[in-house]
Design a protein around this motif. Structure first.
Motif, short mmCIF file in Angstrom:
data_model
loop_
_atom_site.label_atom_id
_atom_site.label_comp_id
_atom_site.label_asym_id
_atom_site.label_seq_id
_atom_site.Cartn_x
_atom_site.Cartn_y
_atom_site.Cartn_z
N GLY A 144 56.04 37.77 -8.42
CA GLY A 144 56.41 38.23 -9.77
C GLY A 144 56.05 39.68 -10.01
N ILE A 145 54.88 40.08 -9.52
CA ILE A 145 54.41 41.46 -9.73
C ILE A 145 55.26 42.46 -8.96
CG2 ILE A 145 52.50 43.06 -9.30
CD1 ILE A 145 50.61 40.58 -9.80
N PHE A 146 55.48 42.20 -7.68
CA PHE A 146 56.16 43.18 -6.83
C PHE A 146 57.68 43.09 -6.87
CE2 PHE A 146 51.98 43.15 -4.56
CZ PHE A 146 51.64 44.45 -4.88
N LEU A 147 58.23 41.90 -7.12
CA LEU A 147 59.68 41.74 -7.09
C LEU A 147 60.31 41.64 -8.47
CD1 LEU A 147 60.06 39.19 -4.15
CD2 LEU A 147 60.03 41.69 -4.05
N GLY A 148 59.50 41.43 -9.49
CA GLY A 148 60.03 41.27 -10.83
C GLY A 148 60.46 39.83 -11.09
N PRO A 149 60.91 39.55 -12.31
CA PRO A 149 61.20 38.17 -12.67
C PRO A 149 62.38 37.56 -11.92
CG PRO A 149 61.81 39.66 -14.44
CD PRO A 149 61.08 40.48 -13.43
N VAL A 150 63.44 38.31 -11.72
CA VAL A 150 64.64 37.75 -11.08
C VAL A 150 64.42 37.53 -9.59
CG1 VAL A 150 67.08 38.17 -10.57
CG2 VAL A 150 66.15 38.75 -12.83
N TRP A 151 64.05 38.58 -8.89
CA TRP A 151 63.87 38.46 -7.43
C TRP A 151 62.60 37.71 -7.08
CZ3 TRP A 151 67.68 38.99 -4.19
CH2 TRP A 151 68.79 39.74 -4.58
N GLY A 152 61.56 37.82 -7.90
CA GLY A 152 60.34 37.06 -7.67
C GLY A 152 60.59 35.57 -7.78
#
Length: 192
Positions: free
Chosen positions: A57-65
């Protein structure tokens, strides 16, 4: 007869990078399931999977995480031995720990939403309070869905399920949150 050839970009570099990072986090999630410790007060083992959920979630964001963790679930459901203890297939997705598994993509998305302030990927170098708050919110998602799933599958009350499937993991989650803060704040990551 000479013909001109133009370069055609079929897929953008950003999309390729996001797919590669999502696949990497899906693989890390599988690896995190092999780092397992027995919990003396619960039949559910402690794994490093929630740490990977936080980092996705931190490094990829909500969509990609969230997508990377969903990819992990698909891989495990199709037979890759990536669930806790090297298990695979549909049984873990409907067993006592199914609630945890199903909560992971949602938790990664929640962490990403809080850290990045929306669906677009922003700078992950936010305040420590915001970073910890995001992971606490993700933990609440994991505990809520994990407890409900455990109570349903094991046919126990919510209070009993909470003490067995959630409260027993609070010290481990505090360690994972501290580890995630350390990773995000490390010099190697901060330089990027």
């Amino acid at each position: 007869m000479a013909t001109e050839r133009e370069s055609v970009e079929l897929v953008g570099d950003e999309l390729v990078g996001n797919i590669a990072r999502a696949a990497l986090f899906a693989a890390l999630m599988g690896a995190g399931s092999y780092v397992s410790f027995p919990n003396p007060v619960s039949p559910i083992p402690v794994t490093m999977q929630v740490l990977v959920v936080f980092l996705a979630g931190i490094f990829l964001g909500p969509v990609w995480g969230g997508g990377s963790i969903a990819l992990y679930l698909v891989a495990g459901g199709l037979g890759a031995p990536v669930f806790a203890g090297g298990s695979a297939g549909l049984a873990p997705l409907v067993g006592p720990t199914a609630g945890y598994l199903w909560s992971y993509p949602v938790a990664a998305a929640v962490v990403g939403l809080v850290v990045h302030g929306g669906v677009d990927i922003g700078d992950h170098r936010v305040s420590t309070v915001r970073l910890v708050g995001a992971m606490v919110a993700g933990t609440v998602v994991v505990y809520a869905v994990g407890t409900l799933g455990f109570a349903y599958v094991q046919r126990v009350g919510l209070e009993s399920a909470f003490w067995t499937a959630s409260a027993a993991f609070i010290p481990a989650e505090a360690f994972k949150i501290a580890a995630a803060v350390g990773i995000v704040r490390s010099d190697a990551v901060a330089a990027q």
